[in-house]
Design a protein around this motif. Sequence first.
Motif, PDB file in Angstrom:
ATOM      1  N   GLU A   1       0.556   9.314 -17.478  1.00 17.33           N
ATOM      2  CA  GLU A   1       1.159   8.122 -16.876  1.00 17.33           C
ATOM      3  C   GLU A   1       0.423   7.818 -15.570  1.00 17.33           C
ATOM      4  O   GLU A   1       0.142   8.719 -14.776  1.00 17.33           O
ATOM      5  N   ILE A   2       0.084   6.565 -15.370  1.00 13.99           N
ATOM      6  CA  ILE A   2      -0.608   6.156 -14.151  1.00 13.99           C
ATOM      7  C   ILE A   2       0.410   5.498 -13.225  1.00 13.99           C
ATOM      8  O   ILE A   2       0.957   4.427 -13.523  1.00 13.99           O
ATOM      9  N   THR A   3       0.699   6.157 -12.119  1.00 13.49           N
ATOM     10  CA  THR A   3       1.677   5.667 -11.150  1.00 13.49           C
ATOM     11  C   THR A   3       0.993   5.510  -9.796  1.00 13.49           C
ATOM     12  O   THR A   3       0.720   6.510  -9.120  1.00 13.49           O
ATOM     13  N   PRO A   4       0.703   4.281  -9.404  1.00 11.57           N
ATOM     14  CA  PRO A   4       0.016   4.093  -8.119  1.00 11.57           C
ATOM     15  C   PRO A   4       0.831   4.659  -6.971  1.00 11.57           C
ATOM     16  O   PRO A   4       2.064   4.581  -6.977  1.00 11.57           O
ATOM     17  N   PRO A   5       0.182   5.258  -5.997  1.00  8.98           N
ATOM     18  CA  PRO A   5       0.899   5.800  -4.838  1.00  8.98           C
ATOM     19  C   PRO A   5       1.565   4.683  -4.042  1.00  8.98           C
ATOM     20  O   PRO A   5       1.142   3.529  -4.088  1.00  8.98           O
ATOM     21  N   ARG A   6       2.600   5.052  -3.298  1.00 13.27           N
ATOM     22  CA  ARG A   6       3.378   4.054  -2.552  1.00 13.27           C
ATOM     23  C   ARG A   6       3.081   4.062  -1.060  1.00 13.27           C
ATOM     24  O   ARG A   6       3.799   3.431  -0.284  1.00 13.27           O
ATOM     25  N   GLU A   7       2.051   4.786  -0.648  1.00  9.30           N
ATOM     26  CA  GLU A   7       1.750   4.855   0.776  1.00  9.30           C
ATOM     27  C   GLU A   7       1.486   3.464   1.341  1.00  9.30           C
ATOM     28  O   GLU A   7       0.961   2.584   0.660  1.00  9.30           O
ATOM     29  N   ASN A   8       1.838   3.285   2.604  1.00  7.93           N
ATOM     30  CA  ASN A   8       1.546   2.032   3.289  1.00  7.93           C
ATOM     31  C   ASN A   8       0.154   2.130   3.903  1.00  7.93           C
ATOM     32  O   ASN A   8      -0.051   2.818   4.897  1.00  7.93           O
ATOM     33  N   TRP A   9      -0.789   1.470   3.275  1.00  5.86           N
ATOM     34  CA  TRP A   9      -2.169   1.534   3.745  1.00  5.86           C
ATOM     35  C   TRP A   9      -2.599   0.269   4.470  1.00  5.86           C
ATOM     36  O   TRP A   9      -3.769  -0.073   4.517  1.00  5.86           O
ATOM     37  N   THR A  10      -1.631  -0.436   5.027  1.00  3.77           N
ATOM     38  CA  THR A  10      -1.972  -1.643   5.777  1.00  3.77           C
ATOM     39  C   THR A  10      -2.811  -1.267   6.983  1.00  3.77           C
ATOM     40  O   THR A  10      -2.468  -0.339   7.742  1.00  3.77           O
ATOM     41  N   ALA A  11      -3.911  -1.961   7.153  1.00  3.38           N
ATOM     42  CA  ALA A  11      -4.816  -1.648   8.262  1.00  3.38           C
ATOM     43  C   ALA A  11      -4.143  -1.956   9.600  1.00  3.38           C
ATOM     44  O   ALA A  11      -3.443  -2.968   9.746  1.00  3.38           O
ATOM     45  N   ARG A  12      -4.348  -1.081  10.574  1.00  2.00           N
ATOM     46  CA  ARG A  12      -3.814  -1.315  11.903  1.00  2.00           C
ATOM     47  C   ARG A  12      -4.528  -2.487  12.575  1.00  2.00           C
ATOM     48  O   ARG A  12      -5.708  -2.718  12.338  1.00  2.00           O
ATOM     49  N   THR A  13      -3.830  -3.178  13.401  1.00  2.00           N
ATOM     50  CA  THR A  13      -4.463  -4.234  14.192  1.00  2.00           C
ATOM     51  C   THR A  13      -4.427  -3.822  15.657  1.00  2.00           C
ATOM     52  O   THR A  13      -3.523  -3.108  16.094  1.00  2.00           O
ATOM     53  N   TYR A  14      -5.408  -4.255  16.398  1.00  2.00           N
ATOM     54  CA  TYR A  14      -5.532  -3.886  17.803  1.00  2.00           C
ATOM     55  C   TYR A  14      -5.505  -5.150  18.655  1.00  2.00           C
ATOM     56  O   TYR A  14      -6.239  -6.104  18.393  1.00  2.00           O
ATOM     57  N   GLY A  15      -4.636  -5.135  19.641  1.00  3.34           N
ATOM     58  CA  GLY A  15      -4.513  -6.299  20.513  1.00  3.34           C
ATOM     59  C   GLY A  15      -5.322  -6.138  21.782  1.00  3.34           C
ATOM     60  O   GLY A  15      -6.142  -5.236  21.923  1.00  3.34           O
ATOM     61  N   GLY A  16      -5.059  -7.014  22.726  1.00  4.63           N
ATOM     62  CA  GLY A  16      -5.754  -6.939  24.008  1.00  4.63           C
ATOM     63  C   GLY A  16      -7.117  -7.589  23.978  1.00  4.63           C
ATOM     64  O   GLY A  16      -7.599  -8.055  22.947  1.00  4.63           O
ATOM     65  N   GLU A  17      -7.733  -7.595  25.130  1.00  2.00           N
ATOM     66  CA  GLU A  17      -9.067  -8.176  25.253  1.00  2.00           C
ATOM     67  C   GLU A  17     -10.109  -7.270  24.588  1.00  2.00           C
ATOM     68  O   GLU A  17      -9.968  -6.043  24.633  1.00  2.00           O
ATOM     69  N   PRO A  18     -11.131  -7.854  23.968  1.00  2.00           N
ATOM     70  CA  PRO A  18     -12.152  -7.013  23.334  1.00  2.00           C
ATOM     71  C   PRO A  18     -12.963  -6.214  24.358  1.00  2.00           C
ATOM     72  O   PRO A  18     -13.281  -6.723  25.436  1.00  2.00           O
TER      73      PRO A  18
ATOM     74  N   TYR B   1     -11.735   8.968   8.345  1.00  2.00           N
ATOM     75  CA  TYR B   1     -11.942   8.713   9.769  1.00  2.00           C
ATOM     76  C   TYR B   1     -11.927   7.232  10.136  1.00  2.00           C
ATOM     77  O   TYR B   1     -11.173   6.815  11.016  1.00  2.00           O
ATOM     78  N   ALA B   2     -12.776   6.443   9.490  1.00  2.00           N
ATOM     79  CA  ALA B   2     -12.965   5.052   9.904  1.00  2.00           C
ATOM     80  C   ALA B   2     -11.816   4.165   9.435  1.00  2.00           C
ATOM     81  O   ALA B   2     -11.186   4.421   8.406  1.00  2.00           O
ATOM     82  N   GLU B   3     -11.554   3.107  10.204  1.00  2.00           N
ATOM     83  CA  GLU B   3     -10.520   2.130   9.854  1.00  2.00           C
ATOM     84  C   GLU B   3     -11.132   0.782   9.486  1.00  2.00           C
ATOM     85  O   GLU B   3     -10.595   0.056   8.662  1.00  2.00           O
ATOM     86  N   ARG B   4     -12.240   0.480  10.097  1.00  2.00           N
ATOM     87  CA  ARG B   4     -12.861  -0.835   9.945  1.00  2.00           C
ATOM     88  C   ARG B   4     -14.345  -0.658   9.675  1.00  2.00           C
ATOM     89  O   ARG B   4     -14.967   0.266  10.204  1.00  2.00           O
ATOM     90  N   VAL B   5     -14.906  -1.526   8.839  1.00  2.00           N
ATOM     91  CA  VAL B   5     -16.310  -1.405   8.446  1.00  2.00           C
ATOM     92  C   VAL B   5     -17.049  -2.716   8.714  1.00  2.00           C
ATOM     93  O   VAL B   5     -16.580  -3.797   8.333  1.00  2.00           O
ATOM     94  N   LEU B   6     -18.201  -2.589   9.355  1.00  2.00           N
ATOM     95  CA  LEU B   6     -19.131  -3.706   9.510  1.00  2.00           C
ATOM     96  C   LEU B   6     -20.293  -3.459   8.563  1.00  2.00           C
ATOM     97  O   LEU B   6     -20.988  -2.448   8.692  1.00  2.00           O
ATOM     98  N   VAL B   7     -20.486  -4.347   7.606  1.00  2.00           N
ATOM     99  CA  VAL B   7     -21.572  -4.212   6.640  1.00  2.00           C
ATOM    100  C   VAL B   7     -22.704  -5.126   7.075  1.00  2.00           C
ATOM    101  O   VAL B   7     -22.542  -6.352   7.112  1.00  2.00           O
TER     102      VAL B   7
END
Length: 579
Positions: free
Chosen positions: A286-303, A504-510
């Motif tokens: 049986e294929i049961t997708p995991p239920r983890e919340n993998w929503t990417a974090r967002t970062y506020g403030g000035e860059p 480790y990484a959260e965001r990728v620049l290709v």
Amino acid sequence: MSEIIAALDKVSYKYPRSSDFVLKNIDLTIRKGEFFGVIGPTGAGKTTLCLTLNGIVPQFYGGRFFGHVHVAGLDTLDHPISLMASHVGAVFDDPETQLIATSVENEIAFALENLLVSREEIMARIPRALAAVRLEGTEKKHPAELSGGQKQRLAIAAALAVQPDLLVLDEPTSQLDPVGAQEVFATVRELNKELGMTIVMASHAAEEMAEYSDRVALLSHGELAALGGPDEIYSQIERLLQNDLRPPEVASTFYLIQKKGGPIPKIPVWMGEGVETLKKVQKTCEITPPRENWTARTYGGEPLLSLKDLKHVYPDGTEALHGVSLEIREGEYVLIIGQNGAGKSTLVKHFLNLLKPTSGSVKVGGVETSQMTVSDLARRIGYVAQNPDNQIFNATVGEEVAFALKGLGYAAEEVESRTAESLAAMGLSEAREMHPLSLPKGDRARVVIAAILAMKPEIIIFDEPTTGQDYRGAKYILEISRQLHQMGKTVIVITHHLYLMPEYAERVLVMGKGTLLMDAPIREAYHAVKLLQSTFLMPPQAVLLTQELEKLKGQPLPKLLTPDELAGCFRCNHSGRIP
């Protein structure tokens, strides 16, 4: 029974002034026409084993040598290295150290001239050697004009021109980007399968070795720990991990499914087998997708870092960046990927003000880098080079960490406070009075990072930190990057080793051909397979298997990244054989 081309008989060896044997009672035979793989963690004896095949060990290095090595019927103790070189071609990890001539054709001719091959024969062999590695048309080019993969293929061509009985390659792809690595493996496989060349290759490239090798020798602490076909060696996941070796991801995935009761009588070790096994297993589990919340974090403030329409043209007219715009904020962990020539290094050099924009702007903390001094930038951005030894030049660890602080004019009390704090953070307090170069490579990297950390930068950039490292060494460095990220630092990593980064990484620049092809969370970026392939990158096998499973089930799955995540989808509360 195939003809034996090389044999090691009870070989033991230790280097001069060393108390430990690097090789211990090795018995081994290599068959003519075989692709023979050698694997093991750093320090296992792989390079030394390779060097015994052409007599460099022990003839050049000296030391204590026991046993015998025969290649093409010659005992390496009884014949000089110059004669063995006509029977054994050697290619090492860094092609730059092997290329010495001013043109491609001269590079190939050099060894032949030293072996007193006639001019007519040399001129006949050059095009044959270039054709074998697909470098036709480059005869007049300077080796410096070639890409990394082309340079390594030229080193192989130079070895082939001697017409050796055996071609030995020691980590030939460890310094190369994915394009170069694929070029070299494709070339070596063609030489082996189509021309019948006997290959001995030492490599950490688990996926490629599992697919191409006929047999694999696993070395551990100088001993031959295991010998067998790649199916046998690479399916022994626990043994590989115990030896700090990374299994192919396809093998890890099905090993984990098997542990959950999946009906897998034989663990596949390369992608083609993995897809076929997946087709069968998904019918019985049986294929049961995991239920983890993998929503990417967002970062506020000035860059912290911002680029606007950044363009850079080198003096020779090469346009390396074409209007790149992006922002990086405090606390992010960003991965920059792309083939050599994609613009990654040019981009990072602008962060550090080592290059000036042809047009556009680069800001750090809202300030144009053109308005900042080197010391201003050093306080805000730390840079860890690929080889930590290139950044070490003091006599003690403590002096190394304090050096930049003194140069920037900090008071003695502040220098001491920051040095002690940084050493403690990196676990180096007890090594303070030791010479940095006396430490293991992983700890030398810690010294460099401690020196950077003492400056209290907001951003730390790791440039190809995993290149040339075995699995243990790569994980060691990346765990440091995680620690720094947890301390609140903004971390930027450039690497070709995509399989290492999901933890480790959260965001990728290709990057590709000087443009920013994609800026996305890691799950989205890794599953953009066609985009990655357009810049000659290959996503991890777990990603490819996930997409294959989606096709088979006809249902969407989360964007899974690792063997653990993919295996976690399977519910196999039974055992049995695949129908």
